[in-house]
Write an enzyme that holds these catalytic residues in place. Structure first.
Site: not given
Length: 474
Positions: A47, A143, A180
């Site tokens: 990320s 996600d 995620h």
């Protein structure tokens, strides 16, 4: 955490695989130099760490041979530029939490033009270097933080510079039902990590998938099996302020301490390589302790493969710089200028200073012993529904490898030539069986092929409009 909560502050992002905890030095000190060639270095991140990995790997493409991008986007995604700050500070963060998270991303031509301009000015390395990098990308179907279209844009950014000749350098996994997170193998009951679908701290999801191993083998080729027991190497804590060019670490939203895992073979002077692993937002040591550092699986692979793993750390800041979730700087919150994506960017420069120190003891590279011309250890590292990641052991003297594939009809055809001992094969049919073999090309002459390996591609994930509740799949 909800997307609205992320937007109100900044971003939540991440990493993952359980290994035995290694010893830690009592007092943080500076890093030391090892026999590690800087040109064999690589970087990966989750990320915000993935966005930073793209920035760092592009800015310093002359020394970075591979990049792992887990739930990240393209270079300069947030479009923070000098004009943005003349008009107020809201625009870059709105790009970051808008088009760079929920998507769709902005026009690809903007990102390419920015990279081309920064390369032309010398602020980043020549972009021709990207054509030789090994690129791994990942987006989990559950996600709920970063949209698939954002990571697709990162893939398009790299495909532009890889071109047709370098397409085998890129592997993109989109068929796993992870939330995620950085993804790891299943862990013993009671472990503090997440289930596969989760989109929550510590953002390390157990999906039966060894992401660290896939990343490292796509970059470096087939590796020795990881050490799942007590590690022989040592975890060292170091003072990050030594690498910030006289500025306080906190002024760059960097933590006081970073961490580095050093295998015993590297400590003893053996030839090694450095991999930089970047955590995501709310994943720094101040927030989740050493779970990203100890539980994501990098150290287990590093311990048996002469790999030093550098874990730089950010730090949450609720004043200036404003970074309450300890994200990496991918929208220019430190200096409010577009240098954040360049070599002179404050955080990029600090990480590079750490890498320079770790590689300062590199000896002259030894001439590899020539083999018999046959690649060894060909293995299928991973499959998606339409792709397969192959890796093998490098042959001394082999500059190019020719990859051949056989479909259901059994006839082998050449699917590409590649430099380096890995290949991302694409354009495959879901749930189909394929076989592969590889031959070294030396001086324009193709040598004998390796043994064959076979794999079945995964099923294409079913459409799902509510990430976090989508089927995990197999």
């Amino acid at each position: 955490m909800s997307l609205s909560g992320l937007r109100a502050s900044t971003i939540a992002l991440v990493s993952a695989t359980m290994v035995a905890v290694s010893p830690l030095a009592a007092e943080p000190v500076g890093l030391r130099g090892y026999n590690a060639a800087i040109g064999d270095s690589s970087i990966s991140g989750i990320s915000s760490g993935a966005f930073m990995a793209v920035q760092f790997g592009t800015a310093w493409s002359s020394v970075i041979k591979g990049v792992g991008v887990v739930a990240g986007g393209p270079f300069w995604c947030a479009k923070a530029d000098a004009d943005d700050f003349m008009n107020g500070y809201t625009l870059p963060i709105m790009h970051a939490t808008g088009s760079c998270m929920v998507g769709p991303p902005r026009d690809m031509d903007d990102y390419l033009a920015k990279a081309d301009a920064k390369a032309a000015s010398g602020d980043i390395d020549p972009l021709q270097n990207l054509a030789r990098q090994k690129i791994y990308l990942f987006h989990g179907t559950n996600d709920a933080v970063v949209a698939r279209s954002v990571t697709d844009a990162a893939a398009d950014f790299y495909r532009h510079y890889l071109g047709d000749a370098g397409r085998g350098n890129l592997y993109y996994q989109t068929a796993i039902g992870a939330g995620h997170s950085l993804v790891v193998l299943q862990q013993p009951a009671g472990n503090r990590l997440n289930d596969c679908k989760d989109n929550a701290p510590p953002y390390i999801d157990q999906c039966g998938y060894d992401q660290a191993g896939v990343i490292l083998q796509h970059i470096y080729g087939a590796l020795n099996p990881p050490n799942r027991g007590q590690l022989g190497g040592a975890m060292q804590r170091f003072d990050q302020s030594l690498y910030t060019k006289g500025r306080e670490a906190g002024a760059l939203s960097l933590g006081e301490n970073g961490y580095v895992f050093v295998p015993k073979a590297c400590e003893d002077g053996g030839a090694c390589r450095v991999h930089i692993a970047l955590h995501g937002c709310k994943q720094d040591a101040g927030e989740i302790g050493r779970r990203f550092i100890d539980d994501t699986g990098y150290n287990a692979w590093a311990d048996t493969n002469h790999l030093i793993v550098l874990y730089p750390q950010t730090k949450a800041s609720s004043y200036l710089p404003f970074n309450p979730q300890a994200c990496w700087d991918w929208w220019s919150y430190v200096d409010h200028a577009d240098s954040y994506v360049t070599k002179s960017g404050a955080q990029i420069a600090a990480i590079k200073a750490m890498l320079d120190t770790l590689t300062a003891g590199a000896a002259a590279p030894a001439t590899p012993a020539p083999g018999d011309g046959t690649p060894r250890g060909l293995t299928i590292v991973d499959t998606s529904d339409t792709s397969a990641a192959l890796a093998w052991t490098a042959q001394g003297g082999a500059m190019t490898y020719r990859v051949q594939r056989a479909g259901p009809d059994g006839a082998f055809v050449t699917v590409g030539d590649v430099k380096g001992p890995s290949f991302g094969d694409s354009g495959l049919a879901p749930q189909s069986t394929y076989r592969w073999r590889v031959a070294a090309v030396v001086g324009g002459v193709e040598g004998p092929p390796s043994g064959e390996v076979a794999a079945i591609t995964r099923a294409t994930p079913a459409p799902c409009d509510n990430p976090g509740s989508c089927p995990i799949g197999k």
